[in-house]
Scaffold this active site. Structure first.
Site, short mmCIF file in Angstrom:
data_model
loop_
_atom_site.label_atom_id
_atom_site.label_comp_id
_atom_site.label_asym_id
_atom_site.label_seq_id
_atom_site.Cartn_x
_atom_site.Cartn_y
_atom_site.Cartn_z
N ARG A 281 99.35 54.82 -55.52
CA ARG A 281 98.68 55.84 -56.34
C ARG A 281 98.10 56.97 -55.51
O ARG A 281 98.05 58.11 -55.95
CB ARG A 281 97.65 55.17 -57.26
CG ARG A 281 98.35 54.44 -58.39
CD ARG A 281 97.45 53.61 -59.28
NE ARG A 281 98.24 53.03 -60.38
CZ ARG A 281 97.83 52.10 -61.23
NH1 ARG A 281 96.60 51.62 -61.13
NH2 ARG A 281 98.62 51.65 -62.19
N HIS B 224 104.14 58.64 -64.14
CA HIS B 224 104.59 57.45 -63.39
C HIS B 224 103.46 56.79 -62.60
O HIS B 224 102.41 57.35 -62.41
CB HIS B 224 105.82 57.75 -62.52
CG HIS B 224 105.59 58.70 -61.39
ND1 HIS B 224 106.54 58.93 -60.43
CD2 HIS B 224 104.54 59.48 -61.07
CE1 HIS B 224 106.08 59.80 -59.57
NE2 HIS B 224 104.88 60.15 -59.93
N GLU B 225 103.71 55.54 -62.24
CA GLU B 225 102.70 54.70 -61.56
C GLU B 225 101.43 54.56 -62.39
O GLU B 225 100.32 54.52 -61.86
CB GLU B 225 102.36 55.27 -60.18
CG GLU B 225 103.54 55.43 -59.24
CD GLU B 225 104.06 54.08 -58.72
OE1 GLU B 225 103.37 53.06 -58.83
OE2 GLU B 225 105.22 54.07 -58.22
N GLY B 226 101.59 54.45 -63.70
CA GLY B 226 100.43 54.31 -64.60
C GLY B 226 100.04 55.64 -65.18
O GLY B 226 99.57 56.52 -64.45
N GLN C 145 95.17 55.02 -66.45
CA GLN C 145 94.16 55.24 -65.40
C GLN C 145 92.76 55.29 -66.01
O GLN C 145 91.79 54.80 -65.42
CB GLN C 145 94.44 56.56 -64.65
CG GLN C 145 95.80 56.66 -63.99
CD GLN C 145 96.07 55.56 -63.01
OE1 GLN C 145 95.18 55.15 -62.26
NE2 GLN C 145 97.28 55.02 -63.02
#
Lengths: 601, 601
Positions: free
Chosen positions: B299, B442-444, B449
């Site tokens: 992240r 992407h990546e959450g 978040q």
């Protein structure tokens, strides 16, 4: 069928017949032949043509943008088919007189019809919009000969039009354009120069193209006061209307854009071989005034385009959020329970509600602006007409810029709701986002709208327009008091308006002594002012919804009104309060940006 | 050479050596061989390779995205050449031990080097970033055999890595993934299932590809507690390291994205023919924990990517604003005067200053986060290491999301400064804007978040992380008091922190009884919290700049510090005040979105 939803028809009906009460227009002589039925019939036809002919190739045009092989510009055949269908159904001249082959529809209905084409396919509909705007200038300011030559062809779509203003070295600074127009002995002018970003500047969609070109007659005054307007056809037009020789207008190249790819954006070279012939339109050196006369409508068109891209994305993401199962409520950790639809998640609902508030609010604003055009043209008294014109002048920068900013934000939210899928070209929303980014730039950037609003519109005629708006807003506040659930909103709008007035006062007292400082944060003023106008627009919708809710015809109708009231509340709760801070910072005449020396970057 | 400016090197020097004082790291045993000179040499090399090998094909990769002919994935040769150069210069293993062939650089320096590759070419550098992340998981949790098989190959770039988490039906809801891993007699597993959005999922850039695949061992618990992690190579690896049989991992298709086009995004089919062999990594059912262990760094990587796209756009628009003549000051109406550069206009300067505040602030935040990784790994005491880990956990959602949101906004401003040109593919900024839109997804996603921050990070260990952050912020406030010009900022940050604390208290007291309501506006909390963190980040920079200004070595250096101080002021003047309203609305536990019934839309 993800491409089929171009509008919430219930919302369109609400805006036109319940909020704007357009049926009342049929009492005016110009629209006496019309009725709710004829308005609806026009809208239904536009909707059908938009769905059948415009929507299906929206992605195709994006993927296969116009190509120039040095001789011809080619693009998918569907573009011409769609425009032919629009021609055939009369929408190129929807608002024009019957004797010109028009339908004599009010502007608000014409714009509503146009909104459907825009929603279905922004790029293809742009050719039509440009042509209408071009024809309007010639109709209003052209000579009898020019009208005879061009008008019928434009209304019938045999010729398409452009607006050729921008030059490579001048951009937003029209004052610096250098294209020249040298008088010939026969009364025509030889045009020479280069234009850039000319939408629809070349194609084979129509038999001819009529460019409206800003140029300088040698010897005229410098700056904007020496700019004249010319009709420059791609093919000369003979007296009998037949096409003559090819004029010396050359396509120097196509511009490749991030979005809006289906509309050719061109670099045009006029008179490279010394043989580009144009005709003066109106008087010399008044070109800019003629162009600006059309700007109100062109800018409503831009705002409306931004709205429709936002609207498409909203509907697509609403659909997706209802269909797509994904995760569970925060208080349910049981993985064996089925997933719930995305719309069950609070954050997804926030993103839908924000989109709804932005796009339906902006749609209401644009249609209201179009109704002001009608009021300006056919209002029942001189005062009504003059006031409508003033209000429209004041609101135009907001109508152009607010949707450009917030409906783009709506498009971003539509992508976000789709998650990874939204970022792919397999789904429609990413294209709307790319297409919409242009709207903050063309027809006057955001920065130019801001200076127009604060530096010109707010002060014009001793602030008469602002006073008018204050009166209209007060009417709305008074009307809202009849609805208990709207009292808090009415109070908030009243407070905010006083805040706005105090801010205007502070800024205007500085404007005279230090215009640079007073205008330095014009962008924040535009944004805050826009939010106030939008709160007002939402409150007007809420009043109608609140009055209609108790006697709703059906549960679906009641839900529709509840949605309106709730979107209004969301705007007042989450968006309007932001302006107080902006006004306070504006009143402080903060000079942080002004004092940032270029060499400090 | 519009593509050549990938960083303001003075800013990078400032961040590393003045703000973060990375030279102090060389006193730690692990970095004892290092010095300011070796750090600088690594940065210089990365810069040179990035400029020579990565930047030149950034547009090319966008225009010629990877193609799949049913057998092979092809892309421009420049991508492999760039990655080969990165391999050759050791940047795939920059932070790794010397004995693994690494340079044993601190994380903060590795990330700084990586930032240059990202800035030069986000898509190409992604293959390297994914490979490093993949290798880190295997290094940390893999068996000796797995390390032997894969690690060296990954560090040397003979194999590239992926993270294969997402499935078509599950998206963000990892709990619902269904890919299965059935045990075989030889201890391996047969993998069967489909994955989507797998970046770098197929290509011919490396000899092999090692997929890290989340899958379920039949009979395991439902939900996230039954997910295991597997290494699944494209080609089996023999004991001697040579490549064996092709594994049954098939490319089901490439995904076509709005931006970031140079990185293959794939749909992968595992075990369609029943012959996909994987090996369990670590213990069964702990797969998610292993993956999340890497998430902090992944992240930071996403946040840093967002920053660099913003940074590129900022530098490009700064350059453009300095070079492009356009219009005149508002108080000069003389068209015969020459045009002034764009940067002379207040609104353009606002857009530059906002970009500077966003991108340099976000850059400082990401590098600070990377320095916490170092502190976590090599801090001088157990307490220091534990505290750094806690702070990093808390800040990670901000590090990932704040740049994704605000550096995208910076990209939009960069387009706006370029006007119509910025919207064309002839200029670089539109690509940065398209590329950057992925980072909020992407990546959450942003929404995830937000829930991570408010629902987990703020409360973890009885709020210990939040208390740590409070302490750090108080240190900064105290330090700022030594500088008269920063007093007002110090006060503002203190006030805002108290506001934040009160808000957290209100939300947490609701969280226990009604988690849905407490989390409903988590997005606003993330945004407000992020702004507070950013104000703190700017104040730390301002303290350093304020102390350095009086003894600046040159006028250029003094200007640099003045720019820092001014950008800090802009953030405190125009951005930080916005959070008070957000906190107030959050404390009111506004439930407007929650109460919006789906059928009302």
């Amino acid at each position: 069928m993800q491409d089929a939803q171009i509008i919430n028809s219930r919302d369109l009906e609400f805006q036109l017949f319940e909020v704007l009460e357009v049926e009342a227009l049929t009492r005016r002589p110009r629209y006496a032949d019309h009725s709710r039925e004829t308005f609806t019939a026009a809208l239904d036809t536009a909707h059908a043509v938009a769905i059948e002919k415009f929507a299906p190739h929206n992605r195709l045009s994006d993927e296969h943008e116009p190509q120039f092989d040095g001789q011809r510009v080619t693009m998918p055949a569907e573009v011409k088919e769609a425009l032919d269908a629009m021609r055939a159904t009369g929408f190129l001249a929807a608002g024009k007189d019957y004797e010109l082959g028009g339908m004599q529809l009010p502007s608000v209905i014409s714009f509503a019809c146009l909104s459907l084409f825009k929603s279905a396919n922004m790029a293809t509909s742009s050719y039509a919009m440009l042509t209408t705007a071009n024809a309007n200038v010639i109709e209003r300011f052209g000579s009898a000969a020019q009208k005879r030559k061009y008008l019928q062809a434009l209304f019938e779509g045999r010729a398409f039009g452009t607006m050729a203003l921008t030059e490579p070295q001048a951009g937003s600074s029209l004052s610096d354009l250098v294209t020249s127009a040298t008088p010939n002995e026969d009364g025509t002018y030889s045009i020479r120069g280069n234009k850039i970003f000319i939408s629809g500047g070349d194609h084979e969609l129509s038999e001819n193209i009529v460019h409206l070109v800003l140029a300088r007659i040698p010897g005229g005054p410098p700056g904007v006061k020496g700019i004249s307007l010319f009709t420059v056809p791609k093919f000369q037009v003979n007296e009998d209307g037949s096409l003559g020789a090819r004029n010396d207008v050359a396509l120097a190249g196509l511009i490749h854009k991030m979005g809006w790819r289906g509309t050719t954006s061109t670099m045009l070279s006029f008179g490279e071989h010394g043989a580009c012939i144009g005709e003066l339109l109106g008087d010399p050196h008044h070109g800019l005034a003629y162009m600006f006369h059309m700007m109100n409508e062109a800018r409503i068109g831009v705002g409306l385009g931004a709205v429709m891209l936002g609207y498409r994305g909203y509907l697509a993401s609403l659909d997706y959020a209802r269909e797509r199962p994904q995760g569970r409520h925060p208080d349910n950790k049981n993985p064996l329970d089925p997933q719930v639809p995305l719309i069950e998640h609070a954050d997804v609902r926030r993103m839908l509600l924000a989109q709804k508030a932005y796009v339906e609010g902006a749609y209401a604003l644009c249609l209201y602006a179009a109704s002001l055009v009608d009021e300006q043209n056919t209002g029942v008294s001189d005062t009504a007409r003059a006031e409508a014109g003033l209000l429209l002048d004041l609101l135009t920068p907001v109508v152009k810029s607010w949707p450009s900013q917030w409906c783009l934000e709506a498009n971003s939210l539509a992508i976000q709701i789709h998650g990874g899928y939204g970022y792919t070209r397999e789904y429609p929303v990413e294209q709307f986002y790319r297409d919409n980014r242009l709207n903050m730039i063309h027809e006057g950037t955001h920065g130019i709208q801001a200076i127009d609003l604060l530096g010109r519109k707010v002060t014009m005629k001793q602030g008469a327009a602002l006073k008018l708006l204050a009166r209209e807003i007060q009417h709305t506040i008074d009307a809202a008091r009849a609805h208990v659930s709207l009292h808090a909103h009415a109070d908030a709008l009243g407070d905010t308006w006083r805040d706005l007035s105090a801010t205007v006062e502070a800024l205007l007292s500085t404007l005279a002594e230090d215009s640079e400082r007073a205008l330095a944060n014009a962008n924040a003023f535009l944004e805050a002012f826009g939010h106030v106008v939008m709160a007002w627009t939402w409150l007007r919708q809420a009043i109608v919804a609140s009055a209609a809710l108790p006697q709703a015809h059906s549960e679906a109708d009641a839900d529709f009104y509840r949605g309106k009231l709730h979107a209004c509340q969301w705007f007042f709760r989450w968006e309007l309060p932001r302006v107080a801070l902006m006004f306070a910072t504006l009143r402080s005449l903060d000079d942080t940006t002004l004092r940032m020396a270029p060499r400090w970057f």
